[in-house]
Write an enzyme that holds these catalytic residues in place. Structure first.
Site, mmCIF file in Angstrom:
data_model
loop_
_atom_site.group_PDB
_atom_site.id
_atom_site.type_symbol
_atom_site.label_atom_id
_atom_site.label_comp_id
_atom_site.label_asym_id
_atom_site.label_seq_id
_atom_site.Cartn_x
_atom_site.Cartn_y
_atom_site.Cartn_z
ATOM 1 N N HIS A 96 0.629 -1.397 0.062
ATOM 2 C CA HIS A 96 0.207 0.112 0.075
ATOM 3 C C HIS A 96 0.841 1.180 0.015
ATOM 4 O O HIS A 96 0.174 2.456 -0.130
ATOM 5 C CB HIS A 96 -0.995 -0.002 1.397
ATOM 6 C CG HIS A 96 -2.190 0.532 0.761
ATOM 7 N ND1 HIS A 96 -3.371 0.618 1.627
ATOM 8 C CD2 HIS A 96 -2.692 1.071 -0.310
ATOM 9 C CE1 HIS A 96 -4.448 1.281 1.155
ATOM 10 N NE2 HIS A 96 -4.161 1.628 -0.064
ATOM 11 N N ASP A 127 -3.209 3.913 7.592
ATOM 12 C CA ASP A 127 -1.781 4.152 6.913
ATOM 13 C C ASP A 127 -1.547 5.808 7.240
ATOM 14 O O ASP A 127 -1.198 6.352 6.133
ATOM 15 C CB ASP A 127 -2.180 3.634 5.809
ATOM 16 C CG ASP A 127 -2.201 2.144 5.432
ATOM 17 O OD1 ASP A 127 -1.794 1.557 6.452
ATOM 18 O OD2 ASP A 127 -2.648 1.659 4.413
ATOM 19 N N HIS A 140 4.393 1.312 4.002
ATOM 20 C CA HIS A 140 2.821 0.997 3.522
ATOM 21 C C HIS A 140 2.213 1.480 4.801
ATOM 22 O O HIS A 140 1.001 1.405 4.537
ATOM 23 C CB HIS A 140 2.791 -0.601 3.277
ATOM 24 C CG HIS A 140 2.694 -1.476 4.337
ATOM 25 N ND1 HIS A 140 2.545 -2.820 4.190
ATOM 26 C CD2 HIS A 140 3.388 -1.406 5.597
ATOM 27 C CE1 HIS A 140 2.388 -3.378 5.331
ATOM 28 N NE2 HIS A 140 3.000 -2.439 6.475
ATOM 29 N N ASP A 226 -7.313 -1.842 -0.007
ATOM 30 C CA ASP A 226 -6.525 -2.895 0.684
ATOM 31 C C ASP A 226 -7.039 -4.181 1.098
ATOM 32 O O ASP A 226 -8.025 -3.994 1.980
ATOM 33 C CB ASP A 226 -5.909 -2.296 1.965
ATOM 34 C CG ASP A 226 -4.654 -2.776 2.765
ATOM 35 O OD1 ASP A 226 -4.697 -4.129 2.586
ATOM 36 O OD2 ASP A 226 -4.010 -2.253 3.277
ATOM 37 N N ASP A 228 -6.656 -6.072 3.210
ATOM 38 C CA ASP A 228 -6.593 -6.460 4.514
ATOM 39 C C ASP A 228 -7.779 -5.786 5.211
ATOM 40 O O ASP A 228 -8.196 -6.144 6.478
ATOM 41 C CB ASP A 228 -5.500 -6.295 5.510
ATOM 42 C CG ASP A 228 -5.132 -4.814 5.428
ATOM 43 O OD1 ASP A 228 -5.939 -3.773 5.602
ATOM 44 O OD2 ASP A 228 -3.739 -4.681 5.560
ATOM 45 N N GLU A 271 -1.829 -4.935 -1.436
ATOM 46 C CA GLU A 271 -1.655 -6.017 -0.321
ATOM 47 C C GLU A 271 -1.893 -7.258 -0.341
ATOM 48 O O GLU A 271 -1.790 -8.125 0.640
ATOM 49 C CB GLU A 271 -2.149 -5.277 1.083
ATOM 50 C CG GLU A 271 -1.710 -3.932 1.622
ATOM 51 C CD GLU A 271 -0.181 -3.971 2.055
ATOM 52 O OE1 GLU A 271 0.214 -5.197 2.529
ATOM 53 O OE2 GLU A 271 0.439 -2.953 1.972
HETATM 54 N N1 ARG Z 1 0.122 0.465 11.279
HETATM 55 C C1 ARG Z 1 1.189 -0.532 11.003
HETATM 56 C C2 ARG Z 1 2.464 0.233 10.455
HETATM 57 O O1 ARG Z 1 2.637 1.274 10.497
HETATM 58 C C3 ARG Z 1 0.604 -1.327 9.879
HETATM 59 C C4 ARG Z 1 0.265 -0.871 8.484
HETATM 60 C C5 ARG Z 1 -0.363 -1.797 7.636
HETATM 61 N N2 ARG Z 1 -0.496 -1.062 6.445
HETATM 62 C C6 ARG Z 1 -0.943 -1.917 5.460
HETATM 63 N N3 ARG Z 1 -0.970 -1.008 4.241
HETATM 64 N N4 ARG Z 1 -1.164 -3.098 5.269
HETATM 65 O O2 ARG Z 1 3.334 -0.649 10.482
HETATM 66 MN MN MN Z 2 -3.356 -0.126 3.699
HETATM 67 MN MN MN Z 3 -4.086 -2.471 5.668
#
Ligand code: ARG
Ligand code: MN
Ligand code: MN
Ligand code: MN
Length: 309
Positions: A96, A127, A140, A226, A228, A271
Site C-alpha cells: 500500500h 496508514d 505502507h 487494501d 486486509d 496488499e
Molecule cells: N500501522 C502498522 C504500521 O505502520 C501497519 C500498517 C499496515 N499497512 C498496510 N498497508 N497493510 O506498521
Molecule cells: Mn493499507
Molecule cells: Mn491495511
C-alpha cells in the site's frame, strides 16, 4: 469504457515479503476475463519494472525509502498516463505504499481537469504514520500521511501540489488497527473514519450512504482497496491481518453501493500476498468484489440512489 491493468509488483513498503506477487495472482484468478464478461474493454499494460527489495532494516524511521520513492514515481507516471488517455486505471499492487503514486496521479489529473476528487480508503489500517510515529518503519503504513503533506519530500510533492489530498476528499472505511501516535494524528487531521465500531452500530448500508454522500457527476471517485480490509476468515492472503473485518456480504454491499454511484474512475487493489494465501482464494474473493464494483448485480434492479443530489 476502457480499463487498464497496471501491475506494480513490489513489497518494498511492507514488513512481509510476497505482495510483489499480487499482480500475477489476480491475473491468474482471471481479472481480464471477469471484466470482459461485464462488457468492459481491458488493456493489460503488464508490470512496471522497479528496484528489487534489498530487505534491510529501517533507517531514520523508513525502510527502503529510496526504493519506495522509485516505485511510486513509476506508478505515478504510468497511472497519470492512463488517466490522461481517458482510460480507467486499475493498479494491481504491490503493497500500500503505492497509494502515494496512484493517488497523487489521480489528484494531479483531477486538478488539471477541474474535477472534484473523493477517495475511499478501504482498509483495516489508517496508514497515517510518519517516521516519528511508526512502530515498524514500513512505509505502507504511511501513504495517507504523505498525501496529506507529512513525509519525505519526494513522496509528499509527487502530485505537484502539497498536500495532494485534504480531509474533505477522503473517507476511510473498515478501520480496526491504529497505532498510538497515529490515532492522535489522524484525529488532528480531521479525517472522517468509519471504523468497525461505526459499521457494527450503523450497518454497512448506512456507513456507505454517509461515505458516498455529496458525490455528483463531476466527482472522480477513487477506491483504494487494501485487501486486509476484509475479515481474515475470507481473506487470509495479506501480510497484516486484523480480525473483525467486514464479512463477505458486508464487503459485497460496500462494493455494490460504490458501483451504484457510477462515479468510480480509478481503483487500487493492494496488499494481496500470495505467499500467505490458500490456493489463491483471497485473489478470488477480491475478484468477486471487483465484479460488484463494476456493476454486476443478481437482478435487474434500479440503482440504490446515493451521493447524487
Ligand atoms: N500501522 C502498522 C504500521 O505502520 C501497519 C500498517 C499496515 N499497512 C498496510 N498497508 N497493510 O506498521
Ligand atoms: Mn493499507
Ligand atoms: Mn491495511
Ligand atoms: Mn441511512
Amino acid at each position: 469504457k476502457q480499463v487498464s491493468l497496471v501491475g506494480v509488483p513490489t513489497d518494498v513498503g511492507a514488513g512481509h515479503r510476497g505482495a510483489s506477487m499480487g499482480p500475477e495472482a489476480i491475473r491468474v484468478a482471471g481479472i481480464t476475463q471477469t471484466l470482459e464478461q461485464l462488457g468492459l474493454t481491458v488493456r493489460d499494460c503488464g508490470n512496471l519494472n522497479g528496484p528489487p527489495n534489498p530487505w534491510l532494516p529501517p533507517q531514520a524511521g523508513y525502510r527502503h525509502l529510496e526504493q519506495v520513492i522509485a516505485w511510486n514515481q513509476l506508478a505515478h507516471d504510468a497511472l497519470y498516463a492512463e488517466l490522461s488517455e481517458g482510460r480507467f486505471p486499475i493498479m494491481l499492487g504491490g503493497d500500500h505504499c503505492l497509494g502515494v503514486g496512484s493517488i497523487s496521479a489521480v489528484s494531479r489529473y483531477c486538478r488539471e481537469q477541474g474535477r472534484k476528487l473523493r477517495v475511499l480508503w478501504l482498509d483495516a489500517h489508517t496508514d497515517f504514520n510518519t517516521a516519528d510515529l511508526t512502530p515498524s518503519g514500513n512505509i505502507h503504513g504511511m501513504p495517507v500521511a504523505c498525501l496529506f503533506g507529512h513525509g519525505p519530500r519526494e513522496l509528499v510533492e509527487m502530485a505537484g501540489q502539497v498536500p495532494a489530498l485534504q480531509a474533505d476528499m477522503l473517507r476511510q472505511i473498515g478501520i480496526r488497527s491504529v497505532d498510538d501516535g497515529e490515532k492522535t494524528f489522524i484525529h488532528q487531521a480531521g479525517i472522517e473514519v468509519f471504523d468497525m465500531r461505526f459499521i457494527d452500530e450503523h450497518g454497512m448500508r448506512h456507513t456507505m450512504e454517509q461515505a458516498l454522500h455529496g458525490l455528483d457527476e463531476n466527482t472522480h471517485l477513487h477506491v483504494s482497496f487494501d485487501v486486509d480490509f476484509l475479515d481474515p476468515d475470507i481473506a487470509p492472503g495479506v501480510g497484516t491481518t486484523v480480525r473483525g473485518g467486514p464479512n463477505y456480504r458486508e464487503a459485497q454491499l460496500c462494493m455494490e453501493m460504490i458501483a451504484d454511484t457510477e462515479c468510480m474512475a480509478s481503483l487500487d487493489i493492494v496488499e494481496l500476498n500470495p505467499a500467505l494465501d490458500v490456493r489463491n482464494q483471497t485473489a478470488e474473493v477480491a475478484l468477486d468484489l471487483v465484479r460488484s464494483l463494476f456493476g454486476q448485480s443478481t437482478l435487474v434492479r434500479p440503482r440504490h440512489k446515493i451521493g447524487a443530489g
